[in-house]
Design a protein around this motif. Sequence first.
Motif, PDB file in Angstrom:
ATOM      1  N   LYS A 116      12.156 -26.426  36.547  1.00  0.00           N
ATOM      2  CA  LYS A 116      12.191 -25.238  36.228  1.00  0.00           C
ATOM      3  C   LYS A 116      12.416 -24.993  34.656  1.00  0.00           C
ATOM      4  N   GLN A 117      11.700 -25.181  33.542  1.00  0.00           N
ATOM      5  CA  GLN A 117      12.808 -24.479  32.752  1.00  0.00           C
ATOM      6  C   GLN A 117      13.219 -23.787  31.840  1.00  0.00           C
ATOM      7  N   ASN A 118      14.373 -24.005  31.402  1.00  0.00           N
ATOM      8  CA  ASN A 118      15.838 -23.184  31.328  1.00  0.00           C
ATOM      9  C   ASN A 118      15.116 -21.603  30.720  1.00  0.00           C
ATOM     10  N   LYS A 119      15.173 -21.934  29.439  1.00  0.00           N
ATOM     11  CA  LYS A 119      14.570 -21.021  28.858  1.00  0.00           C
ATOM     12  C   LYS A 119      12.911 -20.391  27.828  1.00  0.00           C
ATOM     13  N   TYR A 120      12.881 -19.891  27.933  1.00  0.00           N
ATOM     14  CA  TYR A 120      10.880 -19.684  27.398  1.00  0.00           C
ATOM     15  C   TYR A 120      11.261 -18.187  26.487  1.00  0.00           C
ATOM     16  N   VAL A 121      10.067 -18.539  25.508  1.00  0.00           N
ATOM     17  CA  VAL A 121      10.556 -16.438  24.535  1.00  0.00           C
ATOM     18  C   VAL A 121       9.459 -15.622  25.619  1.00  0.00           C
ATOM     19  N   LYS A 122       9.371 -15.175  24.984  1.00  0.00           N
ATOM     20  CA  LYS A 122       8.599 -13.620  25.472  1.00  0.00           C
ATOM     21  C   LYS A 122       8.455 -12.321  24.470  1.00  0.00           C
ATOM     22  N   LEU A 123       7.135 -12.536  24.344  1.00  0.00           N
ATOM     23  CA  LEU A 123       7.007 -10.923  23.010  1.00  0.00           C
ATOM     24  C   LEU A 123       7.641 -10.241  23.766  1.00  0.00           C
ATOM     25  N   SER A 124       8.196  -8.916  22.138  1.00  0.00           N
ATOM     26  CA  SER A 124       9.134  -8.119  23.307  1.00  0.00           C
ATOM     27  C   SER A 124       8.591  -7.253  21.965  1.00  0.00           C
ATOM     28  N   ASN A 125       9.297  -5.858  22.084  1.00  0.00           N
ATOM     29  CA  ASN A 125       9.238  -4.703  20.879  1.00  0.00           C
ATOM     30  C   ASN A 125       8.589  -4.966  19.961  1.00  0.00           C
ATOM     31  N   ILE A 126       8.356  -3.986  19.430  1.00  0.00           N
ATOM     32  CA  ILE A 126       7.762  -3.836  17.554  1.00  0.00           C
ATOM     33  C   ILE A 126       8.535  -3.475  17.219  1.00  0.00           C
ATOM     34  N   GLY A 127       8.458  -3.935  16.178  1.00  0.00           N
ATOM     35  CA  GLY A 127       9.842  -3.655  15.378  1.00  0.00           C
ATOM     36  C   GLY A 127       9.589  -2.867  14.022  1.00  0.00           C
ATOM     37  N   ILE A 128      10.490  -1.577  13.707  1.00  0.00           N
ATOM     38  CA  ILE A 128       9.486  -0.030  13.083  1.00  0.00           C
ATOM     39  C   ILE A 128      10.645  -0.507  11.281  1.00  0.00           C
ATOM     40  N   PHE A 129       9.706  -0.887  10.635  1.00  0.00           N
ATOM     41  CA  PHE A 129      10.177  -0.595   8.804  1.00  0.00           C
ATOM     42  C   PHE A 129      10.597   0.477   8.337  1.00  0.00           C
ATOM     43  N   LYS A 130      11.038   0.565   6.847  1.00  0.00           N
ATOM     44  CA  LYS A 130      10.554   1.178   6.536  1.00  0.00           C
ATOM     45  C   LYS A 130      10.777   0.386   4.897  1.00  0.00           C
ATOM     46  N   GLU A 131       9.648   0.165   4.359  1.00  0.00           N
ATOM     47  CA  GLU A 131       9.817  -0.205   2.813  1.00  0.00           C
ATOM     48  C   GLU A 131       9.362  -1.782   3.799  1.00  0.00           C
ATOM     49  N   GLU A 145       1.095  -0.967  -0.021  1.00  0.00           N
ATOM     50  CA  GLU A 145      -0.235  -0.043   0.674  1.00  0.00           C
ATOM     51  C   GLU A 145       0.017   1.130   0.162  1.00  0.00           C
ATOM     52  N   PRO A 146       0.270   2.533  -0.421  1.00  0.00           N
ATOM     53  CA  PRO A 146       1.153   3.522  -0.247  1.00  0.00           C
ATOM     54  C   PRO A 146       0.819   4.387   0.612  1.00  0.00           C
ATOM     55  N   GLY A 147       1.915   5.079   1.457  1.00  0.00           N
ATOM     56  CA  GLY A 147       1.752   5.780   2.179  1.00  0.00           C
ATOM     57  C   GLY A 147       1.721   4.810   3.987  1.00  0.00           C
ATOM     58  N   ILE A 148       2.174   3.727   4.088  1.00  0.00           N
ATOM     59  CA  ILE A 148       1.571   3.277   4.775  1.00  0.00           C
ATOM     60  C   ILE A 148       3.699   2.843   4.993  1.00  0.00           C
ATOM     61  N   GLU A 149       3.278   1.778   6.300  1.00  0.00           N
ATOM     62  CA  GLU A 149       5.309   1.467   6.132  1.00  0.00           C
ATOM     63  C   GLU A 149       4.843   0.111   7.126  1.00  0.00           C
ATOM     64  N   PRO A 150       5.149  -1.099   7.383  1.00  0.00           N
ATOM     65  CA  PRO A 150       4.937  -2.092   8.263  1.00  0.00           C
ATOM     66  C   PRO A 150       5.659  -2.182   9.326  1.00  0.00           C
ATOM     67  N   ILE A 151       4.786  -2.944  10.506  1.00  0.00           N
ATOM     68  CA  ILE A 151       5.599  -3.503  11.961  1.00  0.00           C
ATOM     69  C   ILE A 151       5.086  -4.203  12.375  1.00  0.00           C
TER      70      ILE A 151
END
Lengths: 339, 366
Positions: B197-212, B174-180
């Motif tokens: 205990k589980q040694n490692k786990y994944v967690k949602l983190s920051n939003i990435g800001i893109f250009k194209e 789309e024109p005029g909008i960039e992805p995140i």
Amino acid sequence: MKKNNYSSLALIYFFIRSAFTGISFLAISTISKQDAWISIILSIFIGSIIIYIYYLVANYKSNLSLLEKIDYLFPKSNIIIKSLLCLHVLFTIIYNFLNLTNLVQSQFLNKTPMIVISITFLVPIFYLVCQNKKVISRVALLLFYVSIIFYIINIILLTNNINLYNLSPIFINNPLKGIIPIISYNITPLYILLIYDNNDIKKYLFKGYLIGMISILIYAIYIIGILGINMVDILQYPEFQVLKFILKDNLSFKVENIFIITWIMDIYIYIVVSIKFINLSYNIKNNLFIPLLILCVNIVITKNITFLSELIAYYFPIMLLIYVVSLILFIYIKSRTKK
Amino acid sequence: MKKVILLLIILTLSGCWNYQELNNYAIVTGMSIDYKNDNFEVGLLIANDNKNNTNKASLLTGSGETIYEAIKNISLAVPKELYISHLSLIVISEDLAKHGIKSSIDFLMRDPASHQNFYIVIAKDVNAYDTLSLITPLSDYSSKYIESNIDATSKLQGKIADASFNNLVKTIVEPGIEPIINSIILISNDTKEESTKQNKYVKLSNIGIFKEDKLLGWLNNDESIGANILLNNIEDLYIKIKYNNKNIILTTKELKLNKKVYKDKIVIDIKVNGIINETTSININNSKDIDNIKNLGSKEIIECINKAIKKSKYYNSDIFGFGNNIYHKYPNYYKNIDWNKKYKELKIEVNAEYNITNKGSLKKTI
């Protein structure tokens, strides 16, 4: 009222819709972009002129079919007129069938040879061509009910995903240009139906025309409204891709594969009636001849299909429109002079 | 003739051509894509159909100059046909995101088997492969675990973007909008005992800001909230405000966003209905207190949005689609300007009105 009267309505409905997916929508979305839906609205009005001409042709000695009218009006050159019409009919059959097999191969059976896909669809076509016109009408009527039910379910389930914002900005891509493919691919082939009882056809001509056109208008609005024109531009079959959005409501998995059958029905009925038209024109007794011809042409063309999209969008529509309308007008003018 | 037709129907319409048993398919549920030395390293998380095997999934890797080539290399190690219709998650590495993701998504758009109904996330500060190789506590497959996590939290906290694959592709074309795109991080629990205990786990983190299609940077928590408010991607948002040096948690129940689009200015009016969810020993007895809290709520929302706008202007990436709004309203004007240059000069006015509809079940603070 006769029980199967609505079969004419069903036939008109299928004819209007047959070339929409993959052909006329591809053309209008390429030319008119997000104004494609405006092109369809405009073509409803402008196309009604052609429908009126067909109505007048049907009205002339309405107890005769179109082929009988040609025999009557052109006793010496009837075979030439019929051949010219058959040339158009054969051409439409080929691009419709090619479109169908290409969708099936690209979206479902990418490992299956084209010849097998073609035969799979040609067998039921051949079977129905062997039957008389009455049986074909009854099959069309039955499929019409199924098609309408599926269509309504599609629309209801997709409504949640539509974003009308995607339809704007309007009038920036000249929607007038998009009228030609719609009229050429969706409206002009309706004369083929004049091989049926002309009284029945003319009775349902405008009603069927409106129902068919409104159904493709709503579908076009949904496709652009859901995907946005930029997504439509990059997809080969946005009409199919849009059905995948039904999944988002968690109704069922891969439900689009069931709903796409409505489009297969459209093409199926179109091809059967068109083959019947050619068979009746030349009095061909061997019903296998045309299906075999389609099979051969299809296999040859599919070896290099990529060049077709530009022809479908820009060159074929105007050529077909001029060709068919001038032929039908010629028949109509002749009918005015010969009472 | 009828017999011939019947025979043809039996042969062609029976549905036996290319017939495949489910057992012959290796069902791919997750995919990781790393980018190293101009090569794609693809990891496929394949569901295990052997009931005797304790591992619910196997992670296999392959590399190649294209995604398809890498997948074909993996298939050399799989005795079944790879089936990607059930793909639910794609994890891409930060390096690939910085390099550009168009080449990765082309295959996923083009392949007819791809159902395009999955999420795409970036593995931040870690290989994409490592995030899928984890044993996850609440789900059989790590891909399903992350997918469910996004599903559950995407509209609840305002910190997670709506980064479904279809949405991502749409924002790229789309024109005029960039992805995140959302990111995930790997958390280590090294201090805990391994046996319990589980040694490692994944967690949602920051939003990435893109250009194209290229990753430029990250939004922090406040900026993510601001971005999601502007993208209208919030159902349930909590904000923390300080009133008389005590904490008050406000939960948003309804958020209405109204954008007025002009050629060189965007005016955003936000109306929020919220409730007081928690206070730390502070009495809220009179209407003056409520008014003050409302003002602080409005101020907090405006602050989050302004932070998000500032960050997007810093990267010159219009993630909010203001350019797209202008394109839809003034298409001819948009065609004649360079939006990349214009975006930095765009005036954006934000007004917010926070309304507190109730104080929960308590009349007085305990």
